[in-house]
Scaffold this active site. Structure first.
Site, PDB file in Angstrom:
ATOM      1  N   SER A 198       0.846  -1.190   0.000  1.00  0.00           N
ATOM      2  CA  SER A 198       0.000   0.000   0.000  1.00  0.00           C
ATOM      3  C   SER A 198       0.890   1.252   0.000  1.00  0.00           C
ATOM      4  O   SER A 198       1.663   1.443  -0.948  1.00  0.00           O
ATOM      5  CB  SER A 198      -0.945  -0.055   1.193  1.00  0.00           C
ATOM      6  OG  SER A 198      -1.991   0.866   1.047  1.00  0.00           O
ATOM      7  N   ASP A 216     -10.047  -5.784  -2.871  1.00  0.00           N
ATOM      8  CA  ASP A 216      -9.422  -4.718  -2.083  1.00  0.00           C
ATOM      9  C   ASP A 216     -10.293  -3.468  -2.187  1.00  0.00           C
ATOM     10  O   ASP A 216     -10.479  -2.923  -3.288  1.00  0.00           O
ATOM     11  CB  ASP A 216      -8.020  -4.469  -2.655  1.00  0.00           C
ATOM     12  CG  ASP A 216      -7.202  -3.468  -1.878  1.00  0.00           C
ATOM     13  OD1 ASP A 216      -7.789  -2.532  -1.297  1.00  0.00           O
ATOM     14  OD2 ASP A 216      -5.974  -3.625  -1.867  1.00  0.00           O
ATOM     15  N   HIS A 261      -7.304  -6.126   1.282  1.00  0.00           N
ATOM     16  CA  HIS A 261      -6.102  -5.294   1.494  1.00  0.00           C
ATOM     17  C   HIS A 261      -5.319  -5.724   2.731  1.00  0.00           C
ATOM     18  O   HIS A 261      -4.369  -5.046   3.125  1.00  0.00           O
ATOM     19  CB  HIS A 261      -6.559  -3.827   1.642  1.00  0.00           C
ATOM     20  CG  HIS A 261      -5.490  -2.804   1.374  1.00  0.00           C
ATOM     21  ND1 HIS A 261      -4.880  -2.653   0.151  1.00  0.00           N
ATOM     22  CD2 HIS A 261      -4.912  -1.858   2.184  1.00  0.00           C
ATOM     23  CE1 HIS A 261      -3.986  -1.660   0.215  1.00  0.00           C
ATOM     24  NE2 HIS A 261      -3.984  -1.181   1.442  1.00  0.00           N
TER      25      HIS A 261
END
Lengths: 280, 280
Positions: free
Chosen positions: A148, A224, A257
């Site tokens: 991320s 995600d 995620h």
């Protein structure tokens, strides 16, 4: 120099947590290092894992499941914190700015500039400390990955320093901070409103401006929740295609995620780096 | 009946966290279930993981690294909490008694008897719920393992129910609560001072009193700070030798009592159970 906070045997190697007084950030910084089992005179490649928003060194250490693969491939893994922390360090109430959200930049805006120097810290200061304190670490063979915000960090650091980071991959990275809310907020806050100053911190802009790496591996969960608004892997695909960079983006059905996503594909990433970091 | 708190794809399967109102404990109880990838009509063996002092369902879920092995072997893993919790539930300031320290007993002493019924909960109520809510779980093929206090739970539950738990192993288990400070404190508190009442909750005493299982796998770290005072695997070795139970105790040099130890040997334990839980 460096204080050992804890060590614990894992998969035949040693998972340690260490602390040092950082010149770059002006704070104490904590980081995790896993050293796999190795021969006494071995020199091992180093893989950096940069974490995402809100994380410390501990998230990937606890949930990343990298030790088995690192032991198998003989790779050291280093997990820095995501920002300076502590009393006297500026902060923000939001989860996506301030402490826990350093974005791997050297801030120029006040009050962030004095401490929020995660670019210098991860690119220069911490590698120098590792070289000094971990004699088995072969700093001529470094790879970098992250998740991320940390995927953004990995991509941009590798693109700016292709000679020092010989392999790069990312899990669900922010590929274009210039074109997503997380990135626009953070770069405005740390660097000011001139978007030209942001380009050194945007993987797609760096590529458009001429930065090159040999190849990139990206895994991205299709479930995600940040995919469409924040992550936008298609922008990286376009940039790499235009630049002739070999990019593998693996869209993973069902994955979100979280560290369940990261841990599932961690062995593939460790193997990707190990293959590229083998002694020539 | 059962509320789904979260689900997340991991290693091709689903890591879920669930909650239900327990009749046994009189409280809401949270537990984790990992269901590996499987064919639509498959029926999968079930492995229970009982955690140690202070843990919830989350510790092994976050740090146990069981999903890769469970996916490989097609095994469901269930991680219950270690006690009832919440307002109105009795507690104690110590880490080794009260909430987080249920010791897998049915308490008879006050004020614990109303809620601290982890034997009934783990042996009966939760398996029934799993059977009702997870149709792919083959409850004729259950194995059980655990860590420290949870290793004690796994050993004693398997010894009391050899027909229902067809395989048993443990990580750094408390093998004889009658002969260690943790056990004496907990069993005195939950069961009262008559040590004859404790014997159903002591693996070595159960074996001495005639309980049998086919074989047991135990891993134990040699650098475990609790080894000599609390864990004492030699007592289990003596009991099994006298009873003709095939016991494998693997002393692991350098390993401590943490999840770094557990995660390292988790694949071996999942494989141990999978081999014994294969459809006959």
């Amino acid at each position: 120099m460096m204080e050992t906070l804890s060590t614990s045997t894992a998969f035949g190697g040693t998972q340690g947590v260490y602390c040092h007084a950082s010149t770059a950030t002006g704070t104490d910084m904590t980081f995790a290092v896993y050293v796999p089992p190795h021969a006494p005179d071995a020199r091992l490649p180093v893989l950096w894992f940069l974490s995402g928003l809100t994380c410390t060194h501990a998230n990937v250490m606890d949930k990343g499941e990298y030790r088995r693969a690192c032991a198998e491939h003989g790779v050291i893994l280093i997990a820095p914190d995501t920002s300076p922390r502590g009393e006297g360090v500026p902060d923000d109430d939001a989860y996506d700015f301030g402490q826990g959200a350093g974005f791997y930049v050297d801030a120029t805006e006040q009050p962030w500039a004095a401490n929020f120097t995660m670019k210098r810290y991860v690119e220069d200061e911490l590698p120098a400390l590792i070289a000094a304190e971990f004699p088995m670490a072969d700093m001529t063979r470094q790879g970098i990955t992250g998740h991320s915000m940390g995927g953004h960090g990995a991509l941009t650091i590798a693109l700016r320093n292709p000679d020092r980071f010989r392999s790069v991959s990312a899990f669900a990275p922010i590929v274009a901070p210039l074109h997503c809310p997380w990135g626009e907020k953070a770069l405005t806050g740390y660097l000011g409103p001139d978007r030209a100053d942001w380009r050194a911190y945007d993987a797609c802009a760096l590529i458009a401006d001429g930065a090159r790496v040999a190849d990139i591996l990206v895994d991205q969960g299709e479930a995600d929740g940040f995919l469409d608004e924040q992550l936008k892997p298609a922008l990286l695909a376009d940039a790499c295609a235009a630049a002739g960079i070999e990019l593998t983006v693996r869209m993973q059905p069902g994955y979100d995620h979280s560290y369940n996503f990261i841990s599932t594909f961690m062995p593939d990433h460790v193997a990707w780096h190990a293959e590229r970091l083998r002694r020539a």
